[in-house]
Design a protein around this motif. Structure first.
Motif, PDB file in Angstrom:
ATOM      1  N   LEU A  30       9.921   2.737  -1.786  1.00  0.00           N
ATOM      2  CA  LEU A  30       9.386   1.431  -2.181  1.00  0.00           C
ATOM      3  C   LEU A  30      10.412   0.680  -3.014  1.00  0.00           C
ATOM      4  O   LEU A  30      10.832   1.147  -4.066  1.00  0.00           O
ATOM      5  CB  LEU A  30       8.090   1.602  -2.997  1.00  0.00           C
ATOM      6  N   LEU A 123       3.442  -5.484  -5.567  1.00  0.00           N
ATOM      7  CA  LEU A 123       2.904  -4.271  -4.969  1.00  0.00           C
ATOM      8  C   LEU A 123       1.655  -4.569  -4.157  1.00  0.00           C
ATOM      9  O   LEU A 123       0.816  -5.358  -4.587  1.00  0.00           O
ATOM     10  CB  LEU A 123       2.524  -3.267  -6.068  1.00  0.00           C
ATOM     11  N   GLU A 127       0.684   0.445  -1.438  1.00  0.00           N
ATOM     12  CA  GLU A 127       1.811   0.933  -2.247  1.00  0.00           C
ATOM     13  C   GLU A 127       1.309   1.534  -3.558  1.00  0.00           C
ATOM     14  O   GLU A 127       1.806   2.568  -3.995  1.00  0.00           O
ATOM     15  CB  GLU A 127       2.807  -0.197  -2.513  1.00  0.00           C
ATOM     16  N   LYS A 130      -0.023   4.982  -2.809  1.00  0.00           N
ATOM     17  CA  LYS A 130       1.081   5.931  -2.632  1.00  0.00           C
ATOM     18  C   LYS A 130       1.640   6.368  -3.979  1.00  0.00           C
ATOM     19  O   LYS A 130       1.932   7.540  -4.199  1.00  0.00           O
ATOM     20  CB  LYS A 130       2.216   5.299  -1.819  1.00  0.00           C
TER      21      LYS A 130
END
Length: 138
Positions: A30, A123, A127, A130
């Motif tokens: 990310l 974000l 995300e 995760k």
């Protein structure tokens, strides 16, 4: 009443935050997270706000490079996630905190600790999920 003390590194690098950011980029791939700030959170039960401040100053923080708040958020902005120990996993700090507080003349009913991570950047919900999954490992 439960007093919530938050401790943050003010001088020098936030090694925990930088480590999490590095893991997010390397392991999760990310790139939308710009910065992560880690804040240690202590919950202290059975004491007054004044006693919580005393413990924050004498036991839970280092005045040289850290600062603290009692019963209020430390930073505004970003997305804050609080991560504690998994259910059923013993917190190894509790006994030491209870003993040290008693040595300072403060009798705690109970205590616990966790981390708040504040994520800065753009974000998505996926995300964030995760990241939460990954942080549960810490």
């Amino acid at each position: 009443m439960i007093q919530k003390v938050r401790v943050i590194t003010k001088i020098g690098p936030d090694l925990k935050g930088e480590g999490i950011l590095s893991d997010i980029r390397k392991i999760l791939g990310l790139e939308t997270v710009d910065k992560v700030t880690a804040i240690k959170v202590y919950r202290l039960e059975g004491i007054s706000t004044l006693q919580a401040k005393e413990l924050a100053e004498q036991l839970l923080s280092e005045s040289i490079n850290q600062s603290y708040t009692v019963n209020k958020a430390y930073l505004q902005g970003g997305i804050t996630l609080e991560i504690g120990y998994k259910s059923g996993v013993m917190n190894p700090e509790v006994a030491s905190i209870m003993k040290a507080a008693e040595d300072l003349g403060v009798k705690l009913t109970a205590c616990d600790s966790s981390f708040e991570y504040i994520f800065f950047g753009k974000l998505t919900k996926n995300e964030i999920l995760k990241i939460v999954e990954k942080l549960r490992l810490y």
